[in-house]
Design an enzyme around this catalytic site. Structure first.
Site, PDB file in Angstrom:
ATOM      1  CG  ASP A  44      19.773  28.320  34.377  1.00 59.77           C
ATOM      2  OD1 ASP A  44      19.828  27.322  34.496  1.00 59.77           O
ATOM      3  OD2 ASP A  44      20.482  30.025  34.679  1.00 59.77           O
ATOM      4  CG  ASP A  67      18.812  34.746  42.233  1.00 55.91           C
ATOM      5  OD1 ASP A  67      19.096  33.430  43.615  1.00 55.91           O
ATOM      6  OD2 ASP A  67      19.047  35.797  42.635  1.00 55.91           O
ATOM      7  CG  ASN A  94      21.202  20.423  39.037  1.00 56.95           C
ATOM      8  OD1 ASN A  94      22.099  19.352  39.205  1.00 56.95           O
ATOM      9  ND2 ASN A  94      21.366  21.376  37.887  1.00 56.95           N
ATOM     10  CE1 TYR A 165      29.655  22.352  45.557  1.00 59.47           C
ATOM     11  CE2 TYR A 165      30.888  21.205  46.074  1.00 59.47           C
ATOM     12  CZ  TYR A 165      29.977  20.686  45.334  1.00 59.47           C
ATOM     13  OH  TYR A 165      29.093  21.115  44.352  1.00 59.47           O
ATOM     14  CE  LYS A 169      26.251  20.739  45.599  1.00 57.63           C
ATOM     15  NZ  LYS A 169      24.824  20.636  45.015  1.00 57.63           N
ATOM     16  CB  THR A 200      29.497  20.765  34.054  1.00 53.79           C
ATOM     17  OG1 THR A 200      29.451  21.161  35.107  1.00 53.79           O
ATOM     18  CG2 THR A 200      28.247  18.869  33.940  1.00 53.79           C
TER      19      THR A 200
END
Length: 260
Positions: A44, A67, A94, A165, A169, A200
């Site tokens: 992360d 990163d 992810n 977005y 994807k 989330t």
């Protein structure tokens, strides 16, 4: 009704790296991988959050500050893991962003929002895959499982108001098939999991708005929002040797959302 999974040891002996693993889906998957016997790398960009997640999981976890939009950062993380004896044979790409309030229909979309989304979601996933492949090819024996996180917005018109977005994807879905075909002969498998709307910290703009939440949940045939736990099982399967004949595929875990 959800039940607590019974540990199967399916991932015993494996080392798994999960990006964006400090929170959300990544955190849930990393925790489940550990329960199933894997050593887990919490990758992360937020070092403090990664350390907290690793501490919660226990001694089977360590961190890597990464990163994903910066190739030097990704390359360094993989090199340091290899040197420490933690080269992963499972990589879950992810990490991602969704810029609510900025992403928009194509005619209204600012170029910088497009670039930032593509840089993180698509280029960042590519860089993770690139260095995962290099690491896995250097293994003895070579091979491993790479799992990407997709979205229904990359398959249909669900994300009409989220041009950047959705495009990012869709690119991830295409990347899955291309890399899977290119490396099928090396023992490296590449698949994508496609979750539905999953609650989330990434999507609080929707989850905190009753009307917006009701509208999106209303498009899920099973009648509820997804939760990070819903993604864990398919990730364990794809990471395990049980999935040795699965590559280049998209696995929808979306409550039936993409059937409509």
């Amino acid at each position: 009704m959800s039940t607590t999974p019974i540990p199967s040891g399916r991932l015993a002996g494996k080392t798994a790296l999960v990006t964006g693993a400090a929170t959300g889906i990544g955190r849930a998957v990393a925790g489940r991988f550990s329960v199933e016997g894997a050593r887990v790398v919490i990758a992360d960009r937020d070092a403090a959050a990664a350390e907290r997640a690793a501490a919660e999981i226990g001694t089977s976890a360590r961190t890597a500050v990464m990163d994903i939009s910066d190739e030097a950062s990704v390359q360094t993380a993989f090199a340091e893991l290899a040197e420490a004896g933690w080269a992963p044979d499972v990589v879950v790409a992810n990490a991602g962003v969704q810029l609510f309030g900025k992403d928009a229909k194509a005619g209204d979309l600012d170029l910088e929002v497009w670039r930032r989304t593509i840089d993180v979601n698509l280029t960042g996933t590519f860089l993770t895959v690139k260095h995962a492949v290099r690491s896995m090819l250097a293994g003895s024996p070579a091979g491993g499982s790479i799992i990407l996180t997709g979205s229904p917005t990359g398959l249909n018109g669900e994300g009409a108001d989220f041009t950047a977005y959705s495009a990012s994807k869709a690119g991830i879905h295409g990347l899955t098939r291309t890399v899977a075909a290119a490396y099928a002969g090396t023992g490296i498998r590449v698949n994508t999991v496609v979750p539905a709307y999953t609650e989330t910290s990434l999507v609080t703009t929707i989850s905190d708005d009753p009307e917006a939440r009701r509208a999106i949940v209303g498009r899920i045939p099973l009648g509820r929002a997804g939760a990070p736990r819903d993604v864990e099982g398919i990730m364990v399967f794809l990471a395990s040797d049980d999935a040795e004949f699965a590559t280049g595929a998209l696995f929808a875990v979306d409550g039936g959302m993409t059937t409509l």
